[in-house]
Design an enzyme around this catalytic site. Sequence first.
Site, PDB file in Angstrom:
ATOM      1  N   GLU A  80     -48.607 -45.393  11.479  1.00 55.40           N
ATOM      2  CA  GLU A  80     -47.974 -44.065  11.559  1.00 55.40           C
ATOM      3  C   GLU A  80     -48.171 -43.343  10.219  1.00 55.40           C
ATOM      4  OE1 GLU A  80     -43.686 -44.190  11.531  1.00 55.40           O
ATOM      5  OE2 GLU A  80     -43.519 -42.306  12.637  1.00 55.40           O
ATOM      6  N   LYS A 179     -43.710 -39.258  19.799  1.00 56.24           N
ATOM      7  CA  LYS A 179     -42.580 -40.091  19.355  1.00 56.24           C
ATOM      8  C   LYS A 179     -41.242 -39.505  19.806  1.00 56.24           C
ATOM      9  CE  LYS A 179     -40.738 -42.099  15.029  1.00 56.24           C
ATOM     10  NZ  LYS A 179     -40.855 -42.005  13.555  1.00 56.24           N
ATOM     11  N   CYS A 212     -42.589 -46.753  15.365  1.00 55.52           N
ATOM     12  CA  CYS A 212     -41.582 -46.964  14.315  1.00 55.52           C
ATOM     13  C   CYS A 212     -40.142 -47.064  14.816  1.00 55.52           C
ATOM     14  CB  CYS A 212     -41.735 -45.883  13.254  1.00 55.52           C
ATOM     15  SG  CYS A 212     -41.121 -46.393  11.635  1.00 55.52           S
TER      16      CYS A 212
END
EC number: 3.5.1.92
Length: 513
Positions: A80, A179, A212
Amino acid sequence: MIPSQLLVSATLSVFSFLQVSSLDTFIAAVYEHAVILANVTLTPVSPEEALALMNRNLDLLEGAIIAAAKQGAHIIVTPEDGIYGVRFTRESIYPYLEDIPDPHVDWTPCNHPNRFGHTPVQERLSCLARNNGIYVVANIGDKKACNTSDPQCPPDGRYHYNTNVVFDSQGKLVARYHKQNLFMGEEQFDTPKEVEVVTFDTAFGKFGIFTCFDVLFHDPAVTLVDKCHVDTVLFPTAWMNVLPHLSAIEFHSAWALGMGVNFLASNIHNPQQRMTGSGIYAPDFPRTFHYDMKTKEGKLLLSQLESHPYRPKVNWTSYASSIDAFSVGNQEFKGTVFHDEYTFVELKGIAGNYTVCQKDLCCHLSYQMSELRSDEVYAFGAFDDLHTVEGRYHLQICTLLKCKTIDVQTCGDSVDTAATRFDMFSLSGTFGTQYVFPEVLLSEVQLAPREFQVTSDGRLLSVQPTSRPVLTVTLFGRLYHKDGATSASAHSTAHWLEGLLIVIIPLVYSLCW
Ligand SMILES: *[C@@H]1O[C@H](CO)[C@@H](O)[C@H](O)[C@H]1NC(C)=O
Ligand SMILES: *[C@@H]1O[C@H](CO)[C@@H](O)[C@H](O)[C@H]1NC(C)=O
Ligand SMILES: *[C@@H]1O[C@H](CO)[C@@H](O)[C@H](O)[C@H]1NC(C)=O
Ligand SMILES: *[C@@H]1O[C@H](CO)[C@@H](O)[C@H](O)[C@H]1NC(C)=O
């Protein structure tokens, strides 16, 4: 009527086609990338400067992709923020963004570079995938224009998304994921209106993807495993290590084990920001991992994995609720672990049995140390509550940990070295969830592959004396259904959310292809 012989040969040829095209194992690669950061990130730069920086990072990723392909890797994951770095405003990220189309458009940017406007980063990633015959997973930024016909359209007239893209070994865009769970400080990006549950099929299993902070929440992470039945998760991350329970290699390997999937975690390498820790984790044990606070270099990891790993079934409450509590003979005390107040007892002898409880959770520990040292203290603790700092998520945790000093006030503080090995441990808890992630972390932040097992009745058990001294042995449980509520005032929100979930869930599930 169809002659039966024809039917048989047709069946056979379908069967042999399947055999040729599917693989029992594959080689995975992850690259921990020392991202080159822009000197200026809070004021906008020109599109040319933005592209120049991204190309410098892509030069390094290219080296890793070529090296991985040469060693036979089928897929490589990069981190990321690995192409443009971190810390932007909405305005200053803009020159780095590209329009990323829905993969259903069937697009190979390397072959048709200008089909969706100016997209040099997607073109380069696609060519790297195609020219090296390897799936490439990267994280870039997507921009989508909007206007007043959409009441949620941001004032600057566009959505910005933190986005993972996957190009297959022909260079075709096969997955795009925006995300969902943005971390604090990611104000340059917007949250998608609906959770995206993104999967794709390959000859080496079904893949899911998220990013993440997503790993701490139910959607899309748990949905990908429980409802879409993915075999392998692709996980670009920019993860800042937090001890004792949330260092990258520790938590990500525990998630693979707890969920029963392969997990390919690629982190940024930036020791100054406590960012290091990448790995290739299978459900039985970590295959390879990297944690390096000393050097400034990136690192390529490769390992063979099963395309369809076996998912063992564990009942995380069975054992703990079947035994009587051990009598605690010594005093309980409170200690703080990453802003949460745990109930602890100190381990007094070289061996022992302890039970410690908080709210609905009782934790049991049996252990045997190799030696009882006077310069170290270990504590055993329980926590059952909503965590509210840097995210809201309800935890149930049973943990054995090394205290920072021999003062019990320091139990729960970050510490990364220890001196005491354990000959045996057995840890269990009366969890109110089946989402429990087993962590064993050894001195100098190292994992313990093959040194412990999880039994079907929910015990985390050593199988041999630990190869290094112990930092922590932990069962990290997540009560997703309690994230919305703790107090009476939060209750109505939970009901409201429940109603909303009923509406949203069919939409989410229909996205699992
Ligand atoms: C940042 O500035 C230094 C000194 O001017 C320069 O050497 C370096 O290349 C710059 N870094 C980037 C990413 O532009
Ligand atoms: C506003 O957005 C809608 C839907 O995206 C589009 O059809 C329309 O043309 C846009 N209008 C303007 C003024 O850009
Ligand atoms: C787990 O085990 C407990 C106690 O043996 C039992 O009550 C419970 O129904 C089991 N849970 C599941 C999901 O099988
Ligand atoms: C802990 O309990 C086990 C059985 O439950 C027993 O065999 C063992 O002796 C106990 N250990 C200590 C140090 O009390």
